[in-house]
Write an enzyme that holds these catalytic residues in place. Structure first.
Site, PDB file in Angstrom:
ATOM      1  N   SER A  35     -19.579 -36.073  11.784  1.00  0.00           N
ATOM      2  CA  SER A  35     -19.213 -37.308  12.491  1.00  0.00           C
ATOM      3  C   SER A  35     -17.863 -37.150  13.193  1.00  0.00           C
ATOM      4  CB  SER A  35     -19.117 -38.465  11.498  1.00  0.00           C
ATOM      5  OG  SER A  35     -20.375 -38.757  10.959  1.00  0.00           O
ATOM      6  N   ARG A  67     -16.885 -36.873  17.436  1.00  0.00           N
ATOM      7  CA  ARG A  67     -15.902 -37.803  17.990  1.00  0.00           C
ATOM      8  C   ARG A  67     -14.695 -37.067  18.550  1.00  0.00           C
ATOM      9  NH1 ARG A  67     -19.077 -40.296  14.347  1.00  0.00           N
ATOM     10  NH2 ARG A  67     -19.248 -42.573  14.292  1.00  0.00           N
ATOM     11  N   ARG A  85     -36.733 -41.522  18.095  1.00  0.00           N
ATOM     12  CA  ARG A  85     -35.810 -42.441  17.402  1.00  0.00           C
ATOM     13  C   ARG A  85     -35.398 -43.606  18.300  1.00  0.00           C
ATOM     14  NH1 ARG A  85     -31.411 -38.928  14.338  1.00  0.00           N
ATOM     15  NH2 ARG A  85     -30.977 -40.961  13.425  1.00  0.00           N
ATOM     16  N   SER A 105     -24.797 -49.926  11.189  1.00  0.00           N
ATOM     17  CA  SER A 105     -24.842 -48.656  11.936  1.00  0.00           C
ATOM     18  C   SER A 105     -23.504 -48.329  12.567  1.00  0.00           C
ATOM     19  CB  SER A 105     -25.924 -48.710  13.023  1.00  0.00           C
ATOM     20  OG  SER A 105     -25.812 -47.551  13.834  1.00  0.00           O
ATOM     21  N   GLN A 121     -23.139 -45.727  14.299  1.00  0.00           N
ATOM     22  CA  GLN A 121     -23.441 -45.198  15.630  1.00  0.00           C
ATOM     23  C   GLN A 121     -23.431 -46.315  16.669  1.00  0.00           C
ATOM     24  OE1 GLN A 121     -27.112 -43.005  15.321  1.00  0.00           O
ATOM     25  NE2 GLN A 121     -26.143 -41.342  14.172  1.00  0.00           N
ATOM     26  N   ASP A 131     -26.787 -40.942   4.423  1.00  0.00           N
ATOM     27  CA  ASP A 131     -27.427 -39.632   4.621  1.00  0.00           C
ATOM     28  C   ASP A 131     -27.699 -38.908   3.304  1.00  0.00           C
ATOM     29  OD1 ASP A 131     -27.390 -39.980   7.374  1.00  0.00           O
ATOM     30  OD2 ASP A 131     -25.427 -39.033   7.595  1.00  0.00           O
ATOM     31  N   LYS A 183     -34.274 -42.146  10.638  1.00  0.00           N
ATOM     32  CA  LYS A 183     -33.358 -40.996  10.692  1.00  0.00           C
ATOM     33  C   LYS A 183     -34.074 -39.819  11.358  1.00  0.00           C
ATOM     34  CE  LYS A 183     -29.809 -43.038   8.972  1.00  0.00           C
ATOM     35  NZ  LYS A 183     -28.691 -43.329   9.883  1.00  0.00           N
ATOM     36  N   ARG A 185     -37.252 -40.700   6.508  1.00  0.00           N
ATOM     37  CA  ARG A 185     -36.731 -40.071   5.287  1.00  0.00           C
ATOM     38  C   ARG A 185     -37.180 -40.760   4.009  1.00  0.00           C
ATOM     39  NH1 ARG A 185     -30.621 -38.476   6.898  1.00  0.00           N
ATOM     40  NH2 ARG A 185     -31.243 -36.578   7.966  1.00  0.00           N
ATOM     41  N   ARG A 212     -31.592 -32.443   6.372  1.00  0.00           N
ATOM     42  CA  ARG A 212     -31.223 -32.899   5.023  1.00  0.00           C
ATOM     43  C   ARG A 212     -32.408 -32.814   4.054  1.00  0.00           C
ATOM     44  NH1 ARG A 212     -26.096 -34.203   6.226  1.00  0.00           N
ATOM     45  NH2 ARG A 212     -25.753 -35.509   8.054  1.00  0.00           N
TER      46      ARG A 212
HETATM   47  C1  S3P Z   1     -23.280 -41.355  11.825  1.00  0.00           C
HETATM   48  C2  S3P Z   1     -23.742 -42.549  11.371  1.00  0.00           C
HETATM   49  C3  S3P Z   1     -24.957 -42.683  10.550  1.00  0.00           C
HETATM   50  C4  S3P Z   1     -25.423 -41.384   9.950  1.00  0.00           C
HETATM   51  C5  S3P Z   1     -25.334 -40.248  10.913  1.00  0.00           C
HETATM   52  C6  S3P Z   1     -23.922 -40.082  11.457  1.00  0.00           C
HETATM   53  C7  S3P Z   1     -22.071 -41.333  12.674  1.00  0.00           C
HETATM   54  O1  S3P Z   1     -25.992 -43.226  11.347  1.00  0.00           O
HETATM   55  O2  S3P Z   1     -26.738 -41.485   9.463  1.00  0.00           O
HETATM   56  O3  S3P Z   1     -25.729 -39.015  10.306  1.00  0.00           O
HETATM   57  O4  S3P Z   1     -21.475 -40.264  12.863  1.00  0.00           O
HETATM   58  O5  S3P Z   1     -21.687 -42.406  13.166  1.00  0.00           O
HETATM   59  P1  S3P Z   1     -26.139 -44.836  11.545  1.00  0.00           P
HETATM   60  O6  S3P Z   1     -24.837 -45.310  11.976  1.00  0.00           O
HETATM   61  O7  S3P Z   1     -27.195 -45.060  12.572  1.00  0.00           O
HETATM   62  O8  S3P Z   1     -26.543 -45.322  10.166  1.00  0.00           O
END
Ligand code: S3P
Length: 440
Positions: A27, A31, A126, A171, A173, A323, A350, A354, A397
């Site tokens: 993550s 970024r 997705r 989320s 993300q 995760d 995911k 999963r 995973r």
């Molecule tokens: C992540 C957020 C998670 C996670 C992913 C990485 C991120 O997803 O499952 O592996 O880096 O922001 P979600 O925010 O959709 O749950």
């Protein structure tokens, strides 16, 4: 199609021992590259995860006009400034990475350019509407396949508008995509989340000089970003990924007599839910050498084998270990009693479904598993037969979880395709082998 890459894990004769480091946090790595590309000046990144997912982000940043170079262990990104990215000449292929796809959609939504994004078969399945619906309120326009799925065409807004939005799913993300879009909108972007999710974007916004305030609101947070800041290049040190550490930690809890240490590990509380849960189950896990690096808590984690007990994992835990459920389910399968993991609906979207795939993996090895609504119930046993090949559904995973399971079953466990492990944990099998695991 690339040939399948099977791997098999067997129960080792001796305990797992030793000290390791796991690759950089995925993550934070995505970024760091994105913020580097949006900043003015040269950002130096130490410890970047060189997994396929992150390399896709590096390629996308180059396609958008940033200079991204690797010099030994250091990655250097010369950024273009907020609003300064260039129109990509070709389709952006984000491979297997949902994080790359969602966060980049946020960045592109507030740049006045046209881009097309795609990914592999897993990513193309997705959901993307969770980001494109709110990003349309900024003024961006999107065309996608049925269900809002990739490939996705993006026409970014000429003059993006700041939005105030409450994220309907837990989320990071989605939250991050909206904050990244808000960087190139005037005024304040306000994002509310009902339950706190990983906050690496907020930490990195601050690190690069943006003004961001975070108000705690019950279990959730209200994040306010002041738009159009000048982001200044900064050095980023990426800690080890707790989501990768989860696999050797689980292995040490399953192989009798083991004692291992994972040094330099990211321990952000919004990521450390698995370790808290394992402690609730009675695991002997201790943290030492705690410090803060680049706004992120870091430490060394020591794990010793010992008896565990089944527990009820509440839904509030899910965002901090979203995760880690497949590997927790593997640990639960060897823990007497029923472990109930609640509120796992998000696992269905995911890299694979999963929830279903984790249940199928455990059942293949002879474990008793039930799915009730969004809950996963694992009925643990002292031993499991194994002697199976697990389908990994393009999901790194699941592949790693199945291989760790094979370190504890009576007979070996194989996976049909271990290639996707490269997306997040290059060198997984060799690193576990350095502790004494038998994966080949
Ligand atoms: C992540 C957020 C998670 C996670 C992913 C990485 C991120 O997803 O499952 O592996 O880096 O922001 P979600 O925010 O959709 O749950």
């Amino acid at each position: 199609m690339a040939p399948l890459h099977p791997l098999t894990a067997r129960r080792p004769a001796d305990p797992l021992t030793g000290q390791i480091r796991v690759p950089g946090d995925k993550s934070i790595s995505h970024r760091a590259l994105m913020f580097g590309a949006l900043a003015v000046g040269e950002t130096r990144i130490d410890g970047l995860l060189e997994g396929e997912d992150v390399l896709r982000t590096a390629s996308a940043m180059r396609a958008l006009g940033a200079t991204v170079r690797q010099e030994g262990a250091i990655w250097r990104v010369a950024g273009r400034g907020i609003g300064g990215l260039a129109e990509p000449a070709d389709v952006l292929d984000m491979g297997n990475s949902g994080t790359a796809a969602r966060l980049l959609t946020g960045i592109l939504a507030s740049h006045d350019l046209f881009a097309v994004m795609t990914g592999d078969a897993s990513l193309r399945g997705r959901p993307m509407r969770r980001v494109t619906d709110p990003l349309a309120m900024c003024g961006a326009r999107f065309s996608a396949r049925e269900g809002g799925r990739l490939p996705l065409a993006i026409q970014g807004a000429r003059d993006a508008m700041p939005i105030h939005y409450r994220v309907p799913v837990a989320s990071a993300q989605v939250k991050s995509a909206l904050l990244l879009a808000g960087l190139n909108a005037p005024g304040q972007t306000v994002i509310e989340e009902g339950v706190a999710t990983r906050d690496h974007t907020e930490a990195m916004l601050r690190h690069f000089g943006a003004t961001v305030s975070v108000e705690v609101a019950g279990a959730g947070r209200i994040i306010t970003l002041s738009g159009q800041p000048e982001l200044r290049a900064r050095d980023v040190v990426v800690p080890g990924d707790p989501s990768s550490a989860a696999f050797p930690v689980a292995a040490a809890l399953l192989v009798p007599g083991s004692a291992i240490t994972i040094a330099n590990l990211g321990l952000n509380p919004l990521r450390a839910g698995l370790f808290a849960t394992l402690c609730d189950m009675g695991a002997d896990i201790t943290v030492s050498n705690e410090r803060t690096e680049g706004g992120e808590p870091v430490g060394d984690l020591a794990v010793r084998y010992g008896p565990l007990r089944a527990i009820d994992v509440p839904p509030e835990r899910a965002p901090s270990m979203i995760d880690e459920y497949p590997i927790l389910a593997v640990v639960a399968a060897f823990t007497p009693g029923t472990t109930r993991m609640r509120g796992l609906g998000e696992l269905r979207v995911k890299e694979s479904d999963r929830l279903a795939a984790t249940a199928a993996m455990l059942q293949a090895a002879g474990a008793q598993v039930t799915i009730e609504g969004d809950d996963l119930l694992v009925h643990g046993a002292a031993t499991l037969p194994g002697n199976c090949t697990v389908e990994t559904h393009m999901d790194h995973r699941l592949a790693m979880s199945a291989l760790v399971m094979g370190l504890a079953t009576d007979a070996p466990v194989a996976v049909d395709d271990a290639a996707f492990i490269e997306t997040s944990f290059p060198g997984f099998a060799a690193l576990l082998a350095s502790l004494g695991a038998d994966i080949s």
